[in-house]
Design a protein around this motif. Sequence first.
Motif, short mmCIF file in Angstrom:
data_model
loop_
_atom_site.label_atom_id
_atom_site.label_comp_id
_atom_site.label_asym_id
_atom_site.label_seq_id
_atom_site.Cartn_x
_atom_site.Cartn_y
_atom_site.Cartn_z
N ALA A 18 45.80 27.52 26.70
CA ALA A 18 46.86 26.50 26.65
C ALA A 18 47.51 26.34 28.02
CB ALA A 18 47.89 26.87 25.60
N THR A 19 47.76 27.44 28.70
CA THR A 19 48.40 27.40 30.02
C THR A 19 47.48 26.76 31.06
OG1 THR A 19 49.66 29.38 29.46
CG2 THR A 19 49.53 28.80 31.79
N VAL A 20 46.21 27.12 31.04
CA VAL A 20 45.26 26.57 32.02
C VAL A 20 45.02 25.09 31.75
CG1 VAL A 20 42.91 26.72 32.93
CG2 VAL A 20 44.20 28.81 32.49
N VAL A 46 36.76 39.37 27.04
CA VAL A 46 37.88 38.44 26.89
C VAL A 46 37.85 37.37 27.97
CG1 VAL A 46 40.39 38.24 26.92
CG2 VAL A 46 39.31 40.09 25.66
N ALA A 47 37.60 37.75 29.21
CA ALA A 47 37.55 36.76 30.30
C ALA A 47 36.47 35.72 30.03
CB ALA A 47 37.31 37.45 31.64
N GLU A 48 35.33 36.16 29.51
CA GLU A 48 34.26 35.23 29.17
C GLU A 48 34.70 34.29 28.05
OE1 GLU A 48 33.98 38.49 29.54
OE2 GLU A 48 32.46 38.78 31.10
N GLY A 49 35.43 34.81 27.06
CA GLY A 49 35.93 33.98 25.98
C GLY A 49 36.93 32.94 26.46
N VAL A 50 37.79 33.33 27.40
CA VAL A 50 38.75 32.39 27.99
C VAL A 50 38.00 31.31 28.75
CG1 VAL A 50 40.53 32.15 29.75
CG2 VAL A 50 40.66 34.02 28.10
N ILE A 94 40.31 27.70 43.33
CA ILE A 94 40.43 28.99 42.65
C ILE A 94 41.61 28.92 41.70
CG2 ILE A 94 40.81 31.46 42.97
CD1 ILE A 94 39.73 31.08 45.87
N VAL A 95 41.36 29.25 40.43
CA VAL A 95 42.43 29.32 39.43
C VAL A 95 42.62 30.79 39.09
CG1 VAL A 95 43.12 28.74 37.08
CG2 VAL A 95 41.94 27.04 38.50
N VAL A 96 43.87 31.26 39.20
CA VAL A 96 44.20 32.64 38.86
C VAL A 96 45.21 32.63 37.73
CG1 VAL A 96 45.99 32.83 40.65
CG2 VAL A 96 44.94 34.90 39.75
N VAL A 97 44.98 33.53 36.77
CA VAL A 97 45.83 33.63 35.59
C VAL A 97 46.54 34.97 35.61
CG1 VAL A 97 45.77 33.75 33.07
CG2 VAL A 97 44.28 32.16 34.25
N GLY A 98 47.79 34.98 35.20
CA GLY A 98 48.54 36.22 35.04
C GLY A 98 49.14 36.25 33.65
N ASN A 101 54.63 38.96 30.04
CA ASN A 101 55.60 38.38 29.11
C ASN A 101 55.47 36.87 29.21
OD1 ASN A 101 56.56 40.81 28.30
ND2 ASN A 101 58.22 40.87 29.79
N GLY A 102 54.36 36.36 28.74
CA GLY A 102 54.02 34.96 28.88
C GLY A 102 52.75 34.84 29.69
N CYS A 103 52.53 33.66 30.23
CA CYS A 103 51.30 33.42 30.98
C CYS A 103 51.59 32.46 32.13
CB CYS A 103 50.24 32.83 30.05
SG CYS A 103 48.66 32.50 30.85
N ASP A 104 51.00 32.72 33.27
CA ASP A 104 51.09 31.85 34.44
C ASP A 104 49.68 31.52 34.89
OD1 ASP A 104 53.99 31.94 34.89
OD2 ASP A 104 53.64 34.05 35.40
N ALA A 105 49.49 30.30 35.40
CA ALA A 105 48.21 29.90 35.97
C ALA A 105 48.50 29.16 37.27
CB ALA A 105 47.44 29.01 35.00
N LEU A 106 47.82 29.56 38.33
CA LEU A 106 48.02 28.95 39.64
C LEU A 106 46.69 28.43 40.16
CD1 LEU A 106 50.17 31.84 41.16
CD2 LEU A 106 51.02 29.66 40.28
N LEU A 107 46.77 27.31 40.86
CA LEU A 107 45.58 26.72 41.47
C LEU A 107 45.70 26.83 42.99
CD1 LEU A 107 43.01 24.90 41.56
CD2 LEU A 107 44.57 22.93 41.43
N PHE A 108 44.64 27.32 43.62
CA PHE A 108 44.56 27.42 45.07
C PHE A 108 43.33 26.65 45.53
CE2 PHE A 108 46.85 31.14 43.71
CZ PHE A 108 47.87 31.26 44.63
#
Length: 192
Positions: A18-20, A46-50, A94-98, A101-108
């Motif tokens: 949802a975040t990505v 899990v990473a493969e599933g995402v 490059i998309v990085v996910v963290g 306590n929630g989720c963040d997604a950043l695009l570089f």
Amino acid sequence: MWEERWARDEGYLKLVPATVRRLFADTGLAATEVDRLIVPVALPGVAEGVSRAIGVRAEALAPQLLDECGDAGAAYPILLLARELERARPGQKIVVVGVGNGCDALLFEATGHIGSCNPRRGVDRAIKRGVEIGDYLKFLALRDEIELDWGMRSEFTNKIALTTEYRHSREMLAFIGGRCTVPVPCNSRNPA
């Protein structure tokens, strides 16, 4: 740590896609345009599933560093990002996910200056020079980050899984008392 099933199904496979997707909508980036997807997670598969859930190519998924340095906690997304930036070519997205306590997604997006970045040591060389400590709680205790009661012979880390504590919270945390309604007779073994 919560149970793997809960972290996987409720955390990674719901929050992250949802975040990505929101990141894609906000930036106009298509999943097929992602050159590297960084999903730092210690749970296998899990990473493969995402990646499948958001439509990013499997080959774009950045490898984990669990065998090399374990789960680096809050620093893990940054560690994986640093490693990917050391290998990036100009124009790569490059998309990085963290997740925490929630989720963040950043695009570089790597610029033409990425080739001039020459780290003195780099992630791979730093890992090769590292010292292995197999028990994370012991590592934290040795660095005075937490205080543990190691027991008389310092052989066990006496911590309870959060899910076990939650399931048995009434027995473990509640103030439960009782009163015997049957009088116990006095005798030599049970003096009054």
